[in-house]
Design a protein around this motif. Sequence first.
Motif, mmCIF file in Angstrom:
data_model
loop_
_atom_site.group_PDB
_atom_site.id
_atom_site.type_symbol
_atom_site.label_atom_id
_atom_site.label_comp_id
_atom_site.label_asym_id
_atom_site.label_seq_id
_atom_site.Cartn_x
_atom_site.Cartn_y
_atom_site.Cartn_z
ATOM 1 N N GLN A 164 0.820 -1.223 0.000
ATOM 2 C CA GLN A 164 0.000 0.000 0.000
ATOM 3 C C GLN A 164 0.848 1.265 0.000
ATOM 4 O O GLN A 164 0.460 2.267 -0.589
ATOM 5 N N PHE A 165 2.008 1.224 0.683
ATOM 6 C CA PHE A 165 2.874 2.409 0.696
ATOM 7 C C PHE A 165 3.266 2.780 -0.729
ATOM 8 O O PHE A 165 3.273 3.940 -1.111
ATOM 9 N N GLU A 167 1.637 1.979 -3.459
ATOM 10 C CA GLU A 167 0.462 2.426 -4.209
ATOM 11 C C GLU A 167 0.129 3.872 -3.876
ATOM 12 O O GLU A 167 -0.274 4.636 -4.755
ATOM 13 N N VAL A 168 0.285 4.250 -2.590
ATOM 14 C CA VAL A 168 0.048 5.643 -2.217
ATOM 15 C C VAL A 168 0.985 6.543 -3.001
ATOM 16 O O VAL A 168 0.584 7.540 -3.593
ATOM 17 N N SER A 169 2.256 6.160 -3.035
ATOM 18 C CA SER A 169 3.244 6.979 -3.737
ATOM 19 C C SER A 169 2.912 7.083 -5.228
ATOM 20 O O SER A 169 2.915 8.170 -5.799
ATOM 21 N N TYR A 170 2.590 5.950 -5.849
ATOM 22 C CA TYR A 170 2.230 5.975 -7.269
ATOM 23 C C TYR A 170 0.987 6.823 -7.493
ATOM 24 O O TYR A 170 0.908 7.600 -8.438
ATOM 25 N N SER A 171 0.008 6.659 -6.604
ATOM 26 C CA SER A 171 -1.263 7.352 -6.824
ATOM 27 C C SER A 171 -1.105 8.863 -6.677
ATOM 28 O O SER A 171 -1.969 9.620 -7.097
ATOM 29 N N LEU A 172 -0.010 9.302 -6.063
ATOM 30 C CA LEU A 172 0.229 10.742 -5.950
ATOM 31 C C LEU A 172 1.136 11.233 -7.076
ATOM 32 O O LEU A 172 1.656 12.347 -7.027
ATOM 33 N N GLY A 173 1.347 10.392 -8.071
ATOM 34 C CA GLY A 173 2.151 10.805 -9.217
ATOM 35 C C GLY A 173 3.625 10.492 -9.068
ATOM 36 O O GLY A 173 4.447 11.037 -9.788
ATOM 37 N N GLY A 174 3.963 9.619 -8.133
ATOM 38 C CA GLY A 174 5.366 9.268 -7.941
ATOM 39 C C GLY A 174 5.840 8.289 -9.006
ATOM 40 O O GLY A 174 5.103 7.391 -9.395
ATOM 41 N N GLN A 178 11.279 7.474 -7.680
ATOM 42 C CA GLN A 178 10.906 8.324 -6.534
ATOM 43 C C GLN A 178 10.341 7.465 -5.412
ATOM 44 O O GLN A 178 10.645 7.669 -4.240
ATOM 45 N N THR A 179 9.507 6.504 -5.786
ATOM 46 C CA THR A 179 8.890 5.645 -4.782
ATOM 47 C C THR A 179 9.956 4.831 -4.056
ATOM 48 O O THR A 179 9.922 4.696 -2.836
ATOM 49 N N ARG A 182 12.102 7.416 -1.869
ATOM 50 C CA ARG A 182 11.448 8.174 -0.794
ATOM 51 C C ARG A 182 10.586 7.329 0.124
ATOM 52 O O ARG A 182 10.305 7.737 1.247
ATOM 53 N N VAL A 183 10.116 6.202 -0.351
ATOM 54 C CA VAL A 183 9.239 5.396 0.495
ATOM 55 C C VAL A 183 9.890 4.062 0.858
ATOM 56 O O VAL A 183 10.010 3.713 2.024
ATOM 57 N N ASN A 187 12.092 3.321 4.635
ATOM 58 C CA ASN A 187 11.384 2.448 5.561
ATOM 59 C C ASN A 187 12.077 1.110 5.744
ATOM 60 O O ASN A 187 11.899 0.444 6.756
ATOM 61 N N ASP B 79 2.370 9.659 -14.707
ATOM 62 C CA ASP B 79 2.510 10.452 -13.477
ATOM 63 C C ASP B 79 1.595 11.674 -13.509
ATOM 64 O O ASP B 79 0.992 12.052 -12.504
ATOM 65 N N ARG B 82 -1.929 10.526 -12.824
ATOM 66 C CA ARG B 82 -2.207 10.229 -11.416
ATOM 67 C C ARG B 82 -2.258 11.495 -10.575
ATOM 68 O O ARG B 82 -2.880 11.514 -9.516
ATOM 69 N N LEU B 95 1.899 7.438 5.323
ATOM 70 C CA LEU B 95 3.273 6.962 5.199
ATOM 71 C C LEU B 95 3.964 7.226 6.533
ATOM 72 O O LEU B 95 3.663 8.219 7.205
ATOM 73 N N TYR B 105 4.229 15.240 0.663
ATOM 74 C CA TYR B 105 4.861 14.204 -0.162
ATOM 75 C C TYR B 105 4.603 14.410 -1.658
ATOM 76 O O TYR B 105 5.551 14.439 -2.462
ATOM 77 N N LEU B 109 7.182 15.475 -4.794
ATOM 78 C CA LEU B 109 7.423 14.635 -5.971
ATOM 79 C C LEU B 109 7.384 15.472 -7.234
ATOM 80 O O LEU B 109 8.108 15.236 -8.191
#
Lengths: 278, 249
Positions: A164-165, A167-174, A178-179, A182-183, A187, B79, B82, B95, B105, B109
């Motif tokens: 899910q982490f 997917e959150v990053s991708y869904s925000l345009g990452g 970058q994912t 940064r994620v 972690n 990108d 999205r 996160l 975040y 990006l």
Amino acid sequence: MITRPLLVQRLVWFGLALLTLLTLIILFFIIGYITVNGAPVITPEFLFTMPERMGKAGGILPTIIATVYVALIAVVVATPFGVGTAVYLTEYTRESLLTRVIRFGADALAGVPSIIFGLFGFILFVIRLKMGWSILAGGLTLAVMILPTIIRTSEEAIRAIPEQFREVSYSLGGTKSQTVMRVVLPNALPGILTGVILGLGRSVAETAAVIFTAGSSLRLPKTILEPGRTMAVHFYILAREGLSMERAYGTAFLLIVVILVINTLAYLLMFRLTRRLK
Amino acid sequence: MNEKIVARNLNVMVDEKPVLRDINLTVMANEILAIIGPAHSGKTTFLRCLNRLIENQPGFSRTGELLLDNRDVRYWDVDELRRRVGMIFATPVPLPGTIFDNVAYGPKLKGVRNSRLLAEIVEKSLRAAFLWDEVKDRLFTSALRLSGGQQQRLCIARTLAVEPEVVMMDEPCSGLDPISTAQIENAIRELRAYYTFILVTNNVKQAARVSDRTAFFLSGELVELGPTAQVFTAPRDRRTDDYVSGRIG
């Protein structure tokens, strides 16, 4: 037959406690024995002066420096390769024959005796690449040796990051990179560090792989192209040649202390990192 | 009102199995479209097709058209797509990191570096998600310490921070208590002027409360699409009637 759950419980508890106790006794016996024999040898003079008469007298300063050099080179070289491989295996490929081959290779490498790595390093780095017996050749050999450990622990750490982490990053345009940067990696850092620390510990303690590659010179290594003798090798030679059991124990004690310190620092670091993330 | 999203004969297969069949629907700009339907009816798949998250799944294929602003999503830069089509997941996923980090975040990006600008975006987004007053004094504490409802509103703020045009919500209140749910529904109503909403929900009453139109999915098919009031009071299809009145599903 009448089963008596309470009795069985007690027996099992007693058996397990006994096994744990035995393990602890053996562990503390080894540490205690080396401490009793080695600790009195440790003096500032022992730590900070050059050895004399092949190590029969004097200190162990050059072996400390050689150990630090060799272990640092191993970790600094192996970490980017190991973490990079782990990221590739987990994030950039789907399960395929290739990933299985890489993983199988890493597992096989992890099981290879260290003396084989020593011979490999001797042939490749010392002879073929003309590095001669040197800190660099020793460090690179150790890097190859600890690579599988770093790959597999990093891989486990990265796999443990919830999907899910990402997917959150991708869904925000990452983007993928970058994912990862940064994620995923931040972690997974505590887990990755565990692998690096394990590798560092193994490098510090290794004998067979460095004796063929870094050599056993007792001179103070000034550059990484000069040979050097690590503490573990020094201990081995002192004990084997019967030069000075007293000084061998002193070296062994220092080795144990160093590994304990490395592990403690690593745990503190990890504790701080994970607390920051919570 | 113009057509924001158009699906024409959209078919989606995952591992050779049809998940969406011949979907034809239009989402108008600035409307709230609710998608209802039982589990495995293809609601989430539809959302994941829109922002192309589904492409990360092996064995996925699709035919037909799925347009955002008259351009098929597959031709958008992924990108960019999205950023325009934000998504809120069923379980809030902050996160690990601070509240501020979470909201900042997305903008980071995109390349926003200026810390004053970031702070402005964070405040604006948290206000829009009705979370600002509750967290303004602890922006730099961990987002994981927020309650479930606060976490979900944080996720909404995080999505709004990238300034999307469409906000998709995948059962955003499924794990929340009635008060948190009301707060989120309230936020949706307040934000409708600025965004187009697609709200997937298992809560039929929620669909009735907030949406303009409702689509009913069943086994990968779009059974019925109409104004919410009509779908709930006078459904044209027997199956819709059975579902909204609680006889199946």
